[in-house]
Design an enzyme around this catalytic site. Structure first.
Site, mmCIF file in Angstrom:
data_model
loop_
_atom_site.group_PDB
_atom_site.id
_atom_site.type_symbol
_atom_site.label_atom_id
_atom_site.label_comp_id
_atom_site.label_asym_id
_atom_site.label_seq_id
_atom_site.Cartn_x
_atom_site.Cartn_y
_atom_site.Cartn_z
ATOM 1 C CB SER A 149 -0.887 0.018 1.247
ATOM 2 O OG SER A 149 -1.507 1.281 1.378
ATOM 3 C CE1 TYR B 78 -3.688 -1.758 5.978
ATOM 4 C CE2 TYR B 78 -3.117 0.430 5.178
ATOM 5 C CZ TYR B 78 -3.600 -0.847 4.942
ATOM 6 O OH TYR B 78 -3.975 -1.204 3.680
#
Lengths: 467, 271
Positions: free
Chosen positions: B163, B176
């Site tokens: 990501s 995250y």
């Protein structure tokens, strides 16, 4: 837990046109085989045995399963120069064998076009040679063999003892058991040379008539077929017929039987290393170039002549140019061999050759042989002829080629012909049922259930033609 | 002979509607995290590209439905219900999958969870641990044996969905960021190990995507893309054997700026 991930290997067929990845397990002795079967059963993996991997198709490919590498089981355990009986492990190559027996005045009863094949592989595919009419398939020269079944049981078979297994394991493509030891009767020779006669044939009719008429008179007979001409010249080519020398015929027998005399030269004209030759062939391996090569070969074959040639040079033509199959380029090659009865062969092959020319997919090598039937369960032989056609595989013509081979299958079946599982890569289960017959398949399946109740032995080939 | 093994065979594969034969083989791919969003779209797209598929996800119902959908459209998809954090199950399951597919050409790690703590002053270790376990350790647990296989076979393709969030540690969701930064670095290391063995490793860094996960985002979501668009992009990158891609591509430039923003400024930002 047994972790095989670091052994995952991409295996290919002889022509480098088919690939499959599986976990490689090196086998040195029968105990290793037993262990591999146990592991496979526990993990639910399928197993296939592989020697030098020289089948033209997927006989020793097993995507996602275990591939047992039998090249390590390569001991010649007994050799008796008096009787010509040799006993050896299944991973022994024909090269090892002939080099051991030839100086004593013996030769292998049946050989493949390359000497790099293993005896186990030759038995599993039940190979034939240029002497098929006279000598039959290799299985007919096996005195006895021992095989390990996937249950771990060792069975010893002869044509009399366990005869059903004898005639099914030979030519059984390794789907019933794996050969561990083979006893083979070899053939007496009185010279290291053969007398070879070469003559041209002008068309397909003449070609097959020559094979039919002359095969009984020679030890070996084989035809080269120029696949490019059409019309009247279709099927033209050259016949090579050869016979062994009789006792006393070769005054230098002691010399010609020596290995030094048999060795294939490793340089062309004494200069160019033959291992490099395939790079120079590559530019010619296309429709235009190869038509010219075939034309030149036919013109040079118009001269009838008789010459003497060593056994190794006559038999192992595929070894003459090392790695020649690489000259077919990245896509590699595939061979299509059909076996047809005498009566229908000419028409069927005329149809096939024309079809391939129309498609713009001519074969680059055509080889004809004379055959007779044999007793083995999954036999490919007929009383008639075979034609082997090599095709170049290219990425853009893959689908077209596959379609053409399926069309060939239809022609062969309509003509009452048979297939050889070591060659035709596109034949499916439906066509196999037609050619083998329901009764033969039921018999084979019954033996499969008996020898391999957990269905451990399975190759890509088996899944393709039997399920 | 050996050298030839490194040649990438650029074989044309048969479309899903034609049965595979030796001359017309199918490629085989494994997708981890296939039931929703990007994973499901990748499955559909790879199937119409002629791949046989093994699909892995936790939710068996969704997985079965997706396989039914693909198979009725002429594809060949097999469902395997599995939670990627059940690390001990992996070797046996991988063996089974490779046996049933008849080999493996590509593995795509799509599985990912995003559980933000819910504010700049909130902390939640349970959520953090889950993210690391699924997004990072799950990837390592699966890609370790797969990398071993591909290295040995000297062919194969690994795709990891990381990501843009892994490019910089930000205030909103530290774990995250850490899980995706870890995954990006892990994939880079695999690439450095495996390229010399003929294996391609592709790192995909999506920005915002219109999936379930988008609901976790607190603020605005610029340049949000459809997962089907992302799937097409990824397959194109796989064919070109690329190394790292951003989708949408504009994120490459945005992240370049963000990565080079000095810390004394970044510390004062609230994004």
């Amino acid at each position: 837990m047994f972790s095989p991930f670091h052994t995952f290997t991409t295996f290919e067929n002889f022509g480098h046109s088919l690939q499959a990845s599986s976990y490689r397990v090196a086998i040195q002795r029968p105990d290793d085989l037993y262990h591999a079967f146990q592991v496979a059963k526990k993990l639910g993996l399928k197993v296939v045995a592989r020697g030098t991997g020289l089948s033209y198709n997927d006989a020793s490919l097993n995507g996602g399963g275990l591939t047992l590498d039998l090249r390590g089981m390569n001991q010649i355990t007994a050799w008796d120069p008096a009787s010509g009986v040799v006993q050896c492990e299944a991973g022994v190559t024909l090269e090892q064998l002939w080099q051991r027996i030839e100086p004593d005045g013996w030769w292998l009863p049946v050989v493949s076009g390359t000497m790099k094949t293993t005896l186990g592989g030759c038995l599993a595919t039940n190979i034939h040679g240029k002497n098929n009419l006279q000598a039959g398939v290799i299985g007919e020269h096996v005195i006895e063999f021992t095989a390990m079944l996937p249950t771990g049981a060792l069975v010893t078979c002869t044509p009399k003892k366990n005869a059903d297994l004898f005639y099914a394991l030979i030519g059984g493509f390794g789907m019933l058991g794996i050969f561990t030891s083979v006893t083979l009767q070899t053939k007496r020779i009185y010279s290291g040379l053969l007398v070879v006669e070469a003559r041209p044939v002008r068309n397909l009719r003449e070609h097959l008539a020559d094979l039919l008429e002359n095969a009984p008179n020679y030890d070996y007979i084989v035809g080269w077929l120029d696949t490019f001409p059409s019309g009247q010249n279709l099927g033209r080519g050259q016949i090579h017929a050869a016979r062994n020398l009789a006792e006393g015929e070769d005054s230098r027998a002691q010399e010609t039987l020596q290995l030094a005399y048999q060795r294939l030269p490793d340089r062309l004209l004494g200069v160019m290393p033959k291992s490099l030759l395939h790079y120079f062939m590559q530019p010619f391996v296309n429709n235009l170039g190869w038509r010219a090569v075939n034309f030149a070969k036919y013109i040079s074959s118009l001269r009838r002549h008789t010459f003497k040639q060593s056994h190794a040079a006559f038999h192992f033509l595929l070894d003459y140019v090392p790695s020649w199959e690489r000259s077919f380029g990245r896509g590699g090659l595939i061979q299509y061999q059909s076996f047809l009865p005498q009566e229908t062969a000419e028409d069927a092959w005329r149809e096939m050759l024309r079809y391939s020319q129309r498609q713009g997919l001519p074969s680059y090598l055509g080889v004809t042989k004379r055959h007779r039937p044999d007793e083995f369960l999954l036999t490919h032989s007929v009383d008639g002829f075979s034609l082997a056609l090599d095709f170049k595989v290219t990425d853009i013509k893959r689908a077209k080629l596959a379609h053409m081979l399926q069309e060939f299958d239809r022609i062969v079946l309509n003509a009452g012909g048979r297939f050889y599982f070591a060659k035709n890569s596109e034949t499916n289960a439906e066509l196999t049922r037609v050619f083998l017959g329901a009764e033969t398949i039921a018999k084979f399946k019954k033996l499969k259930k008996r020898c391999d109740p957990n269905r451990i032995l399975e190759s890509d080939l088996y899944r393709r033609v039997f399920t | 002979m050996e050298a030839a093994l490194f040649v990438e065979k650029n074989v044309s594969f048969s479309p899903a509607s034609i049965p595979a034969t030796p001359l017309r083989p199918r490629r085989r791919a494994l997708i981890l995290g296939a039931s929703d969003g990007l994973g499901a779209e990748l499955a559909r797209a790879l199937s119409s590209d002629g791949y046989s598929l093994a699909l892995i996800a936790r939710n068996k119902e969704k997985l079965d439905a997706l396989c039914r959908e693909i198979n009725t459209n002429g594809g060949d998809a097999h469902p395997y219900a599995h939670n990627v954090t059940k690390y001990a199950e992996i070797p046996a399951l991988l063996l089974k999958i490779v046996a049933e597919l008849g080999g493996l050409d590509a593995a795509l790690y799509v599985a990912s969870v995003n559980l933000p703590p819910g504010g700049m002053d909130k902390y939640n270790f349970e959520n953090d641990r889950q993210m690391i376990e699924v997004n990072l350790i799950g990837a390592m647990a699966w890609l370790t044996p797969i990398a071993e296989m591909f290295q040995s076979a000297k062919s194969g393709q690994i795709v990891g969905i990381s990501s843009v969030a892994g490019d910089r540690g930000r205030v909103g969701n530290p774990a995250y960021n850490a899980s995706k930064a870890g995954l990006t670095t892990y994939l880079e290391a695999l690439r450095n190990r495996l390229t010399r063995h003929g294996v391609n490793v592709l790192t995909v860094k999506p920005g915002f995507m219109k999936t379930e996960m988008l609901k976790a985002a607190a603020g605005p979501t610029p340049f949000a893309i459809e997962p089907s668009f992302a799937a097409r992009h990824i397959i194109r990158a796989m064919k070109k054997r690329k190394q790292t891609i951003y989708i949408a591509p504009i994120w490459r430039w945005i992240m370049l700026i963000i990565q080079h923003t000095p810390s004394f400024i970044f510390r004062k930002l609230s994004f």
